[in-house]
Write a protein that holds these residues in place. Structure first.
Motif, PDB file in Angstrom:
ATOM      1  N   GLU A  12       0.925  -1.250  -0.103  1.00 51.55           N
ATOM      2  CA  GLU A  12      -0.060   0.049   0.169  1.00 51.55           C
ATOM      3  C   GLU A  12       1.013   1.182  -0.172  1.00 51.55           C
ATOM      4  OE1 GLU A  12      -0.180  -2.245   2.625  1.00 51.55           O
ATOM      5  OE2 GLU A  12      -1.727  -3.401   2.034  1.00 51.55           O
ATOM      6  N   ASN A  13       0.450   2.309  -0.689  1.00 52.95           N
ATOM      7  CA  ASN A  13       0.960   3.492  -0.682  1.00 52.95           C
ATOM      8  C   ASN A  13       0.877   4.316   0.388  1.00 52.95           C
ATOM      9  OD1 ASN A  13       2.703   5.641  -1.432  1.00 52.95           O
ATOM     10  ND2 ASN A  13       1.819   6.139  -3.425  1.00 52.95           N
ATOM     11  N   ARG A  17       5.097   1.668   5.235  1.00 49.25           N
ATOM     12  CA  ARG A  17       4.981   0.239   4.538  1.00 49.25           C
ATOM     13  C   ARG A  17       6.331  -0.371   3.903  1.00 49.25           C
ATOM     14  NH1 ARG A  17       2.053  -4.081   5.547  1.00 49.25           N
ATOM     15  NH2 ARG A  17       1.288  -5.100   3.827  1.00 49.25           N
ATOM     16  N   LEU A  18       7.210   0.588   3.456  1.00 51.02           N
ATOM     17  CA  LEU A  18       8.586   0.149   2.802  1.00 51.02           C
ATOM     18  C   LEU A  18       9.434  -0.331   3.993  1.00 51.02           C
ATOM     19  CD1 LEU A  18      10.590  -0.435   0.697  1.00 51.02           C
ATOM     20  CD2 LEU A  18      11.226   2.112   0.788  1.00 51.02           C
ATOM     21  N   LEU A  19       9.381   0.296   5.158  1.00 55.55           N
ATOM     22  CA  LEU A  19      10.039   0.292   6.368  1.00 55.55           C
ATOM     23  C   LEU A  19       9.981  -1.322   6.608  1.00 55.55           C
ATOM     24  CD1 LEU A  19      11.905   0.820   8.807  1.00 55.55           C
ATOM     25  CD2 LEU A  19       9.780   2.006   9.587  1.00 55.55           C
ATOM     26  N   GLU A  20       8.309  -1.592   6.800  1.00 58.20           N
ATOM     27  CA  GLU A  20       8.192  -2.974   7.282  1.00 58.20           C
ATOM     28  C   GLU A  20       8.680  -3.803   6.286  1.00 58.20           C
ATOM     29  OE1 GLU A  20       3.836  -3.077   7.593  1.00 58.20           O
ATOM     30  OE2 GLU A  20       3.628  -1.229   8.042  1.00 58.20           O
ATOM     31  N   VAL A  21       8.752  -3.685   5.228  1.00 61.00           N
ATOM     32  CA  VAL A  21       9.488  -4.875   4.370  1.00 61.00           C
ATOM     33  C   VAL A  21      10.919  -5.246   4.539  1.00 61.00           C
ATOM     34  CG1 VAL A  21       9.944  -5.295   1.907  1.00 61.00           C
ATOM     35  CG2 VAL A  21       7.746  -4.467   2.331  1.00 61.00           C
ATOM     36  N   LEU A  25      12.806  -8.171   6.417  1.00 61.19           N
ATOM     37  CA  LEU A  25      14.115  -9.095   5.943  1.00 61.19           C
ATOM     38  C   LEU A  25      15.229  -8.826   6.735  1.00 61.19           C
ATOM     39  CD1 LEU A  25      13.615  -7.971   2.052  1.00 61.19           C
ATOM     40  CD2 LEU A  25      12.893 -10.168   3.164  1.00 61.19           C
ATOM     41  N   GLY A  26      15.700  -7.745   7.199  1.00 57.72           N
ATOM     42  CA  GLY A  26      16.387  -7.467   7.902  1.00 57.72           C
ATOM     43  C   GLY A  26      16.474  -8.481   9.536  1.00 57.72           C
ATOM     44  N   LYS A  27      15.320  -8.452   9.944  1.00 57.89           N
ATOM     45  CA  LYS A  27      14.898  -9.436  11.156  1.00 57.89           C
ATOM     46  C   LYS A  27      15.450 -10.686  11.040  1.00 57.89           C
ATOM     47  CE  LYS A  27      10.891 -10.802  13.384  1.00 57.89           C
ATOM     48  NZ  LYS A  27       9.647 -10.383  13.922  1.00 57.89           N
ATOM     49  N   GLY A  44       2.354   0.745  -4.340  1.00 60.73           N
ATOM     50  CA  GLY A  44       3.849   0.582  -4.545  1.00 60.73           C
ATOM     51  C   GLY A  44       4.212  -0.933  -5.030  1.00 60.73           C
ATOM     52  N   ILE A  45       5.503  -0.890  -5.874  1.00 62.83           N
ATOM     53  CA  ILE A  45       5.830  -2.092  -6.304  1.00 62.83           C
ATOM     54  C   ILE A  45       7.612  -1.892  -5.821  1.00 62.83           C
ATOM     55  CG2 ILE A  45       6.605  -4.159  -7.905  1.00 62.83           C
ATOM     56  CD1 ILE A  45       4.288  -2.928  -9.535  1.00 62.83           C
ATOM     57  N   VAL A  46       7.738  -2.888  -4.814  1.00 58.86           N
ATOM     58  CA  VAL A  46       9.090  -2.911  -4.394  1.00 58.86           C
ATOM     59  C   VAL A  46       9.766  -3.787  -4.929  1.00 58.86           C
ATOM     60  CG1 VAL A  46      10.632  -2.999  -2.252  1.00 58.86           C
ATOM     61  CG2 VAL A  46       8.424  -2.075  -2.084  1.00 58.86           C
TER      62      VAL A  46
END
Length: 144
Positions: A12-13, A17-21, A25-27, A44-46
């Motif tokens: 979702e824009n 939300r990008l931070l969550e992704v 992954l970092g976790k 958005g498309i990451v």
């Protein structure tokens, strides 16, 4: 074939939300090698190239993200004026359509890495090889 697996995550824009992704992954100790973000008004498309593609797909899906996987080609090019134009000219002369592209930092002095998504991957791969363009394997991307 020197194809790279890319993950596209649909988000979702909205702020964070990008931070969550990337935090997710970092976790899970999944290193992001390249990232591109494209947006529209609603989503958005990451696009991600990661070290540990299978694990990243599982982690993201398990946490409710909608993802898809795409094959791309990563090329090493000289980091100097005109180098990208030379490759693009070769592709255009051979009627190769680029759907999207993005770059990321290269640890190789004097070189850059460009990621391409082509509409005709096999044809593009052949043309690049015939013209001496160095492409990277999945294993080589992991080591960068």
């Amino acid at each position: 074939m020197k194809r790279i697996r890319q993950i596209s995550v649909f988000v979702e824009n909205r702020p964070g939300r990008l931070l969550e992704v990337v935090e997710l992954l970092g976790k899970h100790d999944i290193n992001i090698k390249a990232l591109s973000l494209a947006d529209s008004s609603d989503f958005g498309i990451v696009r991600l190239v990661v070290k540990g593609t299978d694990e990243a797909i599982k982690v993201l899906r398990d946490n409710g993200f909608t993802i898809s996987e795409t094959n791309i080609i990563a090329c090493i090019i000289d980091d100097k004026p005109g180098a990208l134009a030379k490759i693009l000219r070769t592709l255009a002369n051979n009627q190769i359509n680029i759907e999207y592209m993005y770059g990321f930092a290269s640890p190789i002095q004097g070189k850059a890495v460009m990621v391409f998504k082509f509409s005709e991957l096999d044809k593009a791969e052949k043309i690049l090889e015939e013209n001496g363009v160095q492409t990277l394997t999945q294993e080589e991307i992991r080591e960068i």
